[in-house]
Design a protein around this motif. Structure first.
Motif: not given
Length: 400
Positions: A265-266, A228, A261, A235, A231
């Motif tokens: 989410r992926q 995360e 992920l 973002d 990730a």
């Protein structure tokens, strides 16, 4: 070199992408025509004054391989063996490299030139190279790589990423060096693990995007951070790419987090990459989370393949053979069917044009005359066997 590029070359009886036997006419370093080969008709002679005819013997022809993530400045290629030292972490490797590169004379025009000769002989004709920019080496590494490319004797494509391997914000003065590199002709500026290295992902990315936007250059960010945290950094990158209208100018290198992920989410992140126009490069690592390659390709997200460092102070591995590396990428991605294997070869050749500033990189009229011949029945066999490169032309010129 310029005279060689102006010569006319006729490459006869080759099979582009494993198709029908063809003749490829090259003029001024560019493919002028691809015509069916007629074995009953003698091949027409090229321009009488400076022409050359090369008999292709029915070999399979591919476009030149594109190394979309290299570190041409780091290697000790051509020197006596250098044992690996240092701690096996990103911070440990950075420290080890900084402590020992000067005693090895790195960056070195000679080592970089020897490495380039080996890579071109294996069929790589275009490079995007990250080059270290820091308070110790300044911009000297960029000059070294350009000097080596100029001395190579064949017109390979080169894009430079000014790369802050030792961090951005934690080393005052590095941002100014990156800005200067961009002002002096670097094609891209780089970044590195904004949270783990600089411990300020917003600050690092804001600073890098500001330079990229103001100087009109690309941005190519190493992102090793997983899960995360990685990730979240994706973002941040996507948000800034959209806000500044930098679609097509931002790349995430490695980007392991996407492989960590959950499926939903992926899939959402893949779609966001497509919409924002952000690409990804991979080095097909065997010990990291897998990129969802098929999903990325199906969505139209550009994916490039590169060697990363080759025999340097980060590790002793690497022979630079990008076709063999494409074999590994195919294996890691679970590719088995002929169309899947061919798709990986396209990823490493024609589909990688944008990573080296080209609109077209293929065996078609108007493309740079980068051609690789191998003895294989078809493209899937060429990928699986990674056979010897029988002939390599870069801009219509053979490496001597």
């Amino acid at each position: 070199m310029s005279g060689a590029q102006e010569a006319t070359v006729l490459l006869t009886n080759v099979r582009p992408w494993g198709g029908a036997a063809s003749d490829i006419l090259i003029e001024g370093g560019v493919i002028a025509a691809v015509e069916p080969h007629d074995p009953a008709r003698p091949a027409p002679a090229p321009a009488p004054a400076d022409g050359e005819t090369i008999e292709g013997r029915g070999l399979l022809a591919l476009p030149g391989l594109v190394n979309a993530h290299a570190h041409l400045d780091k290697s000790w290629w051509g020197r006596e063996w250098v044992p690996y030292g240092g701690e096996a972490t990103t911070q440990g490797r950075i420290a080890h490299e900084r402590a020992h590169r000067d005693e090895l004379g790195i960056p070195s025009p000679d080592s970089t030139l020897q490495l380039l000769r080996a890579l071109v002989a294996q069929g790589t004709t275009a490079f995007r190279s990250h080059v270290d920019v820091d308070l110790g080496v300044g911009l000297r590494g960029i000059a070294v790589v350009r000097e080596a490319v100029a001395a190579l004797g064949v017109p390979v494509a080169l894009e430079i990423v000014a790369f802050p391997q030792d961090g951005v914000l934690r080393r005052p003065g590095v941002l100014e060096l990156l800005d200067r590199a961009a002002a002096e002709g670097a094609d891209h500026i780089g970044g590195l693990d904004p949270a783990l290295i600089d411990r300020d992902p917003v600050g690092q990315l804001d600073a890098l995007f500001e330079i990229a936007d103001r100087r009109g250059v690309g941005l190519d960010i190493h992102l090793h951070e997983g899960g995360e945290l990685g990730a979240f950094e994706y973002d941040l990158i996507l948000e800034r790419t959209r806000a500044l209208g930098l679609a097509g100018r931002v790349n995430v290198a490695h980007g392991f987090a996407i492989g960590d992920l959950p499926p939903a989410r992926q899939r959402a992140l893949v779609e966001e990459l497509r919409e924002a126009g952000v690409s990804i490069t991979t080095v097909a690592p065997i010990n990291a989370s897998r990129l969802p390659l098929a999903d990325l390709r199906a969505a139209g997200v550009p994916v490039g393949l590169g060697t990363d460092g080759i025999r340097d102070l980060w590790g002793p591995y690497g022979d630079g053979d990008l076709l063999r590396l494409a074999t590994r990428l195919a294996q890691l991605s679970g590719a088995r069917r002929d169309e899947e294997l061919t798709d990986v070869v396209r990823l490493a050749t024609s589909d990688a044009a944008g990573f080296v500033g080209r609109t077209v990189h293929d065996l078609v009229a108007g493309a740079p005359a980068d051609v690789v011949l191998v003895d294989a029945q078809n493209v899937p066999e060429a990928l699986v066997l990674a056979p010897e490169r029988e002939l390599v032309l870069a801009g219509g010129v053979r490496l001597v």
